[in-house]
Write a protein that holds these residues in place. Structure first.
Motif, PDB file in Angstrom:
ATOM      1  N   UNK A 195       0.813  -1.226   0.000  1.00 42.03           N
ATOM      2  CA  UNK A 195       0.000   0.000   0.000  1.00 42.03           C
ATOM      3  C   UNK A 195       0.845   1.274   0.000  1.00 42.03           C
ATOM      4  N   UNK A 196       2.080   1.176   0.434  1.00 41.06           N
ATOM      5  CA  UNK A 196       2.961   2.352   0.466  1.00 41.06           C
ATOM      6  C   UNK A 196       3.332   2.853  -0.930  1.00 41.06           C
ATOM      7  N   UNK A 197       3.002   2.058  -1.981  1.00 38.23           N
ATOM      8  CA  UNK A 197       3.300   2.531  -3.337  1.00 38.23           C
ATOM      9  C   UNK A 197       2.242   3.507  -3.842  1.00 38.23           C
ATOM     10  N   UNK A 198       1.197   3.736  -3.004  1.00 36.87           N
ATOM     11  CA  UNK A 198       0.173   4.714  -3.360  1.00 36.87           C
ATOM     12  C   UNK A 198      -0.974   4.152  -4.181  1.00 36.87           C
ATOM     13  N   UNK A 199      -0.908   2.871  -4.527  1.00 33.09           N
ATOM     14  CA  UNK A 199      -1.980   2.240  -5.294  1.00 33.09           C
ATOM     15  C   UNK A 199      -2.868   1.419  -4.367  1.00 33.09           C
ATOM     16  N   UNK A 200      -4.151   1.304  -4.711  1.00 30.04           N
ATOM     17  CA  UNK A 200      -5.028   0.492  -3.866  1.00 30.04           C
ATOM     18  C   UNK A 200      -4.701  -0.993  -4.009  1.00 30.04           C
ATOM     19  N   UNK A 201      -5.049  -1.765  -3.001  1.00 30.26           N
ATOM     20  CA  UNK A 201      -4.973  -3.219  -3.095  1.00 30.26           C
ATOM     21  C   UNK A 201      -6.363  -3.654  -3.557  1.00 30.26           C
ATOM     22  N   UNK A 202      -6.417  -4.238  -4.744  1.00 33.69           N
ATOM     23  CA  UNK A 202      -7.706  -4.628  -5.332  1.00 33.69           C
ATOM     24  C   UNK A 202      -8.190  -5.944  -4.720  1.00 33.69           C
ATOM     25  N   UNK A 203      -9.487  -6.235  -4.852  1.00 28.80           N
ATOM     26  CA  UNK A 203     -10.025  -7.469  -4.267  1.00 28.80           C
ATOM     27  C   UNK A 203      -9.266  -8.738  -4.673  1.00 28.80           C
ATOM     28  N   UNK A 204      -8.849  -8.828  -5.931  1.00 28.78           N
ATOM     29  CA  UNK A 204      -8.076  -9.996  -6.378  1.00 28.78           C
ATOM     30  C   UNK A 204      -6.808 -10.149  -5.537  1.00 28.78           C
TER      31      UNK A 204
ATOM     32  N   UNK B 179      12.859   1.043  -2.792  1.00 30.55           N
ATOM     33  CA  UNK B 179      12.861   2.508  -2.762  1.00 30.55           C
ATOM     34  C   UNK B 179      13.133   3.031  -1.345  1.00 30.55           C
ATOM     35  N   UNK B 180      12.386   2.512  -0.363  1.00 27.96           N
ATOM     36  CA  UNK B 180      12.473   3.046   1.001  1.00 27.96           C
ATOM     37  C   UNK B 180      13.739   2.603   1.745  1.00 27.96           C
ATOM     38  N   UNK B 181      14.067   1.328   1.667  1.00 27.35           N
ATOM     39  CA  UNK B 181      15.174   0.786   2.453  1.00 27.35           C
ATOM     40  C   UNK B 181      16.525   0.937   1.758  1.00 27.35           C
ATOM     41  N   UNK B 182      16.498   0.838   0.406  1.00 28.01           N
ATOM     42  CA  UNK B 182      17.761   0.833  -0.326  1.00 28.01           C
ATOM     43  C   UNK B 182      17.980   2.083  -1.174  1.00 28.01           C
ATOM     44  N   UNK B 183      17.017   3.002  -1.158  1.00 23.64           N
ATOM     45  CA  UNK B 183      17.183   4.282  -1.853  1.00 23.64           C
ATOM     46  C   UNK B 183      17.186   4.203  -3.371  1.00 23.64           C
ATOM     47  N   UNK B 184      16.582   3.172  -3.932  1.00 23.59           N
ATOM     48  CA  UNK B 184      16.541   3.036  -5.391  1.00 23.59           C
ATOM     49  C   UNK B 184      15.405   3.902  -5.929  1.00 23.59           C
ATOM     50  N   UNK B 185      15.747   4.782  -6.865  1.00 23.29           N
ATOM     51  CA  UNK B 185      14.747   5.657  -7.470  1.00 23.29           C
ATOM     52  C   UNK B 185      14.592   5.428  -8.963  1.00 23.29           C
TER      53      UNK B 185
ATOM     54  N   UNK C  79      12.061  -0.162 -10.370  1.00 22.49           N
ATOM     55  CA  UNK C  79      10.891  -0.211  -9.501  1.00 22.49           C
ATOM     56  C   UNK C  79       9.682  -0.798 -10.225  1.00 22.49           C
ATOM     57  N   UNK C  80       9.478  -0.393 -11.490  1.00 23.70           N
ATOM     58  CA  UNK C  80       8.355  -0.955 -12.256  1.00 23.70           C
ATOM     59  C   UNK C  80       8.570  -2.446 -12.503  1.00 23.70           C
ATOM     60  N   UNK C  81       9.779  -2.815 -12.904  1.00 25.74           N
ATOM     61  CA  UNK C  81      10.073  -4.222 -13.217  1.00 25.74           C
ATOM     62  C   UNK C  81       9.751  -5.121 -12.030  1.00 25.74           C
ATOM     63  N   UNK C  82      10.198  -4.728 -10.862  1.00 22.53           N
ATOM     64  CA  UNK C  82       9.986  -5.537  -9.658  1.00 22.53           C
ATOM     65  C   UNK C  82       8.510  -5.539  -9.272  1.00 22.53           C
TER      66      UNK C  82
ATOM     67  N   UNK D 285       0.183  -2.724 -18.383  1.00 20.77           N
ATOM     68  CA  UNK D 285       0.266  -2.030 -19.661  1.00 20.77           C
ATOM     69  C   UNK D 285       1.510  -1.142 -19.634  1.00 20.77           C
ATOM     70  N   UNK D 286       2.061  -0.861 -20.790  1.00 21.04           N
ATOM     71  CA  UNK D 286       3.212   0.047 -20.935  1.00 21.04           C
ATOM     72  C   UNK D 286       4.422  -0.356 -20.098  1.00 21.04           C
ATOM     73  N   UNK D 287       4.757  -1.640 -20.103  1.00 17.03           N
ATOM     74  CA  UNK D 287       5.943  -2.089 -19.368  1.00 17.03           C
ATOM     75  C   UNK D 287       7.201  -1.623 -20.098  1.00 17.03           C
ATOM     76  N   UNK D 288       8.173  -1.158 -19.316  1.00 18.52           N
ATOM     77  CA  UNK D 288       9.463  -0.791 -19.887  1.00 18.52           C
ATOM     78  C   UNK D 288      10.215  -2.081 -20.267  1.00 18.52           C
ATOM     79  N   UNK D 289      11.300  -1.947 -20.999  1.00 11.48           N
ATOM     80  CA  UNK D 289      12.050  -3.132 -21.435  1.00 11.48           C
ATOM     81  C   UNK D 289      12.586  -3.939 -20.255  1.00 11.48           C
ATOM     82  N   UNK D 290      13.048  -3.266 -19.207  1.00  9.80           N
ATOM     83  CA  UNK D 290      13.570  -3.996 -18.049  1.00  9.80           C
ATOM     84  C   UNK D 290      12.456  -4.815 -17.383  1.00  9.80           C
ATOM     85  N   UNK D 291      11.257  -4.265 -17.325  1.00 12.25           N
ATOM     86  CA  UNK D 291      10.118  -5.001 -16.746  1.00 12.25           C
ATOM     87  C   UNK D 291       9.804  -6.242 -17.581  1.00 12.25           C
ATOM     88  N   UNK D 292       9.860  -6.097 -18.892  1.00  5.38           N
ATOM     89  CA  UNK D 292       9.643  -7.256 -19.775  1.00  5.38           C
ATOM     90  C   UNK D 292      10.723  -8.312 -19.531  1.00  5.38           C
TER      91      UNK D 292
END
Length: 194
Positions: A72-81, A99-105, A110-113, A121-128
């Motif tokens: 929940x700290x990522x600012x997105x809701x947790x959906x029923x699924x 982000x919080x513990x290791x300072x990765x920005x 962050x998206x990949x993980x 949708x719109x995944x970056x190459x690293x996420x793929x």
């Protein structure tokens, strides 16, 4: 490799090793190695791939309530699924910890993980790349040398669609509940190939 990147990788590797079961850590190492290989093939910084791979499951063995609270700290809701299948939140939770513990920005890491289990949708190459590596690392039952060679011969987007579709079919055939919008995501990425 820059010293600070090497230090960060070592810290995340140590954290992952200390917080997941031994088999899960071994899987994480194989995923990190596979990410490195696919990154190299696609002229993407291998260190980013290794970092995403070694940390992608760092929260896999967290208790359900901790997963929900951290995700929940990522600012997105947790959906029923996700509430019904809390294990799927381990990627979002790991992204928050990175982000919080290791300072990765780095947004790509962050998206990949965050989306390595569900896709988005719109995944970056690293996420793929992380999504692919997680599903095809040599410890997976279907991942023979020939299977990997066939996939690794494809351009990145084609490899991603192939693995995404195979994963979708596996989940469907297994009778598992499917993450919302998975079919739409698959169609979206197939259309982008044309």
């Amino acid at each position: 490799m820059k010293t600070d990147m090497l230090k960060l990788i070592e810290e995340i590797e140590a954290y992952t090793k200390a917080n997941v079961k031994a088999k899960r850590f071994d899987h994480s190492v194989r995923v990190a190695q596979m990410c490195t290989r696919i990154c190299r093939q696609n002229r993407i910084d291998e260190n980013l791939g290794y970092l995403a791979g070694i940390g992608h499951d760092m929260c896999k063995d967290m208790k359900d309530q901790d997963l929900i609270k951290t995700a929940l700290k990522d600012g997105n809701p947790v959906i029923p699924f996700e509430l019904k299948n809390t294990g799927i939140l381990h990627g979002r939770a790991a992204s928050v910890l990175m982000k919080e513990k290791f300072g990765i920005n780095d947004e790509d890491i962050l998206q990949a993980v965050a989306v390595h289990t569900s896709g988005s949708f719109n995944m970056c190459d690293l996420a793929k790349i992380l999504f692919i590596a997680d599903k095809i690392e040599p410890g997976r039952p279907q991942s023979t040398d020939q299977y990997r060679a066939n996939l690794l011969a494809m351009p990145l987007d084609q490899m991603f669609v192939s693995v995404f579709e195979e994963n979708y079919e596996f989940i469907k055939k297994g009778g598992y509940e499917i993450y919302p919008d998975t079919e739409k995501m698959l169609e979206y990425y197939k259309e982008k190939l044309n």
